[in-house]
Design a protein around this motif. Structure first.
Motif, short mmCIF file in Angstrom:
data_model
loop_
_atom_site.label_atom_id
_atom_site.label_comp_id
_atom_site.label_asym_id
_atom_site.label_seq_id
_atom_site.Cartn_x
_atom_site.Cartn_y
_atom_site.Cartn_z
N ILE A 1 42.60 36.64 36.00
CA ILE A 1 42.26 37.46 37.03
C ILE A 1 40.97 37.04 37.80
N ALA A 2 39.80 37.15 36.84
CA ALA A 2 38.44 36.48 37.60
C ALA A 2 38.81 35.34 38.51
N PHE A 3 39.45 34.29 38.07
CA PHE A 3 39.80 33.17 39.00
C PHE A 3 40.64 33.44 39.92
N ARG A 4 41.34 34.42 39.80
CA ARG A 4 42.27 34.79 41.21
C ARG A 4 41.17 35.50 42.29
N VAL A 5 40.28 36.25 41.78
CA VAL A 5 39.54 36.89 42.78
C VAL A 5 38.79 35.62 43.38
N LEU A 6 38.15 34.75 42.73
CA LEU A 6 37.48 33.58 43.08
C LEU A 6 38.47 32.92 44.44
N GLN A 7 39.59 32.59 44.23
CA GLN A 7 40.74 32.28 44.88
C GLN A 7 40.51 33.03 46.32
N GLY A 8 40.77 34.32 46.09
CA GLY A 8 41.01 35.20 47.07
C GLY A 8 39.89 35.43 48.00
N ALA A 9 38.53 35.21 47.32
CA ALA A 9 37.14 35.32 48.29
C ALA A 9 37.24 33.88 49.15
N GLY A 10 37.48 33.06 48.70
CA GLY A 10 37.74 31.65 49.58
C GLY A 10 38.95 31.93 50.41
N GLY A 11 40.05 32.12 50.24
CA GLY A 11 41.37 32.21 50.90
C GLY A 11 41.18 33.51 51.79
N GLY A 12 40.37 34.50 51.71
CA GLY A 12 40.49 35.44 52.67
C GLY A 12 39.85 35.29 53.92
N MET A 13 38.91 34.01 54.07
CA MET A 13 38.07 33.91 55.35
C MET A 13 38.74 32.66 56.00
N LEU A 14 39.75 31.69 55.11
CA LEU A 14 40.14 30.82 55.76
C LEU A 14 41.11 31.01 57.16
N MET A 15 41.81 31.85 56.76
CA MET A 15 42.76 32.29 58.37
C MET A 15 41.91 32.68 59.32
#
Length: 496
Positions: free
Chosen positions: A113-127
């Motif tokens: 779950i913690a690593f998914r949050v890290l994924q989301g933090a990066g992915g949220g700004m890419l688009m």
């Protein structure tokens, strides 16, 4: 001090090599981040079994990613102004790759779950960062075409995500859902390092609106979480739903008041977005996103619960929608640049509406070919809408307002999708209770009550819900019809 990049001159110059390279970088980087919003959904059961934990706990693998995405988006505009688009693109992509690798290596549920949050933090700004770069580079004369490019990952994710996830879960270890991101995004990272121009539009004295961040990011996360709880079957009177939606709504409302008072220094300067084109185009996109997410949820559910299809077979019913979208998307942007996008967007909504109305005639014996063909028609309309509405949202905005406009549009689309998911789930539950006396509205429970009439009764509940989805599509037409005609290039995306 801010150094500006000269906007492309007026006129139709087509997609030149520089813009083409930029588009390649954006699509390569964004497509896996968007796919990850849906690819993991089909693996929830497998994850729960491997980690020997409850569904309510493992569900946070999906929820944590979604909430991190939602909380990161509001920071996009400020971060681009402060550090530059190239820097933020590389940083966000690096965070997403690191999160993907760590997710694949996760040793426990909390670590995953913690690593998914890290994924989301990066992915949220890419688009949004990618959309900003393309909008700035394209200028008004090519906005429709670049928005068609930006729309590719968003259109493919709901279609390909469940299919790709199903193939991996059925044939490989679930960890490959995350490992597959690493080489793909590494190529995107190398392409970005080589093709993206160095940052010239940034301001070292841009200050972060801390109060705005503390209001908007958790407020948006609360709204999205509360709506997702309703979408997962939580009662509308449930404590989590009410606390999340009411709390999130209060925080977002407080941010609106704060942003209007603060003006230029706000996390999102709402005063810049007081244009008829932006409000009507994004309003249409909000309602359309809600309806479209509803359709894409209902069809696989119908196939699984009524027809008894596997998750993968149900997911394949959405594939023709992606094919149809790709066909019209390839030309809708160019036509919108030349003639204006309002009537193309209206035509797209009517096409999707026609397909939705056909789906209201479903019966338990409806063949896969008929459903797939109808989803192809829906896809044809879908490919006309997003590029046109996104391009028209920028009409009349000065160049320096592009980060704010992009951030605002992405927030509305995310909330609109969550709203549609929740609305459809709640309406379907109510319809099931009306059709099957004694049923709680729980989909699995209703499907388990197998009698000769159960498939027909469930189908009635699905078609009734599809009528409500059609009503949301009609709502989307109202703001779209109010979009102003295409303005002269000289008044659109003005340079500093």
């Amino acid at each position: 001090m801010t150094t500006t990049r000269t906007a492309p001159p007026a006129g139709d110059r087509g997609i030149d090599p520089h813009l083409r390279n930029l588009a390649i970088v954006v699509v390569l980087g964004a497509i896996m981040t968007v796919l990850d919003t849906t690819i993991v959904n089909v693996a929830i059961t497998a994850l729960g079994r491997d980690f020997d934990t409850s569904l309510s706990t493992i569900q946070w693998v999906v929820t944590g990613y979604t909430l991190a995405l939602s909380m990161a988006i509001p920071l996009t505009g400020w971060s681009v102004q402060r550090f530059g688009a190239r820097t933020m693109w590389l940083t966000s992509l690096g965070l997403f790759i690191s999160g993907s690798l760590l997710c694949g290596l996760a040793w426990s549920v909390p670590s995953l779950i913690a690593f998914r949050v890290l994924q989301g933090a990066g992915g949220g700004m890419l688009m949004p960062v990618g959309q900003m770069m393309l909008a700035r580079e394209a200028g008004p004369g090519r906005m429709g075409r670049v928005m068609s490019i930006v729309s590719v990952p968003t259109m493919l994710a709901p279609v390909l995500g469940p299919i790709l996830g199903g193939v991996i879960v059925d044939n490989m270890n679930w960890r490959w859902m995350f490992f597959v991101n690493v080489p793909f995004c590494a190529v995107a990272l190398l392409a970005a390092l080589r093709m993206l121009p160095h940052d010239t539009e940034r301001s070292t004295d841009a200050r972060l609106d801390v109060r705005g961040m503390l209001l908007l990011s958790p407020g948006l996360a609360g709204l999205v979480y509360g709506l997702s709880e309703a979408g997962n079957g939580t009662s509308l009177t449930g404590v989590r739903f009410l606390a999340s939606v009411i709390g999130g709504g209060i925080l977002v409302a407080a941010f609106v008041v704060h942003a209007i008072r603060k003006g230029d220094g706000a996390l999102i300067d709402l005063r810049r977005l007081r244009t008829r084109a932006f409000t009507t185009a994004t309003g249409g996109l909000f309602f359309y996103s809600g309806a479209m997410f509803g359709v894409m949820i209902l069809i696989p559910l119908f196939a699984g619960l009524v027809r008894g299809d596997s998750a993968l077979d149900a997911g394949w019913l959405l594939a023709p929608m992606g094919v149809g979208a790709m066909i019209t998307m390839s030309v809708s942007g160019r036509l919108a640049d030349r003639f204006g996008g309002r009537w193309f967007a209206v035509g797209g909504v009517l096409c999707v509406l026609a397909g939705t109305l056909v789906l209201t005639t479903l019966t338990p014996d409806t063949g896969r070919a008929m459903i797939a063909g109808t989803m192809f028609v829906v896809g044809l309309g879908h490919g006309m809408i997003a590029p046109c509405l996104l391009s028209m949202a920028y009409q009349g905005l000065p160049r320096e307002a592009v980060p704010t406009a992009t951030t605002g549009a992405h927030i509305l689309v995310r909330v609109g999708g969550s709203f549609g998911t929740a609305a459809v789930a709640v309406i379907l539950q109510i319809a099931i209770r009306g059709e099957i006396p004694g049923a709680s509205g729980n989909l699995a429970e209703a499907a388990a009550r197998r009698t000769p009439d159960t498939p027909a009764l469930l189908t009635n509940a699905f078609t009734e819900t599809l009528w409500w989805t059609a009503a949301i599509l009609l709502l989307a037409l109202l703001p779209i019809l109010a979009i102003p005609r295409k303005q002269e290039e000289a008044t659109s995306l003005r340079t500093n």
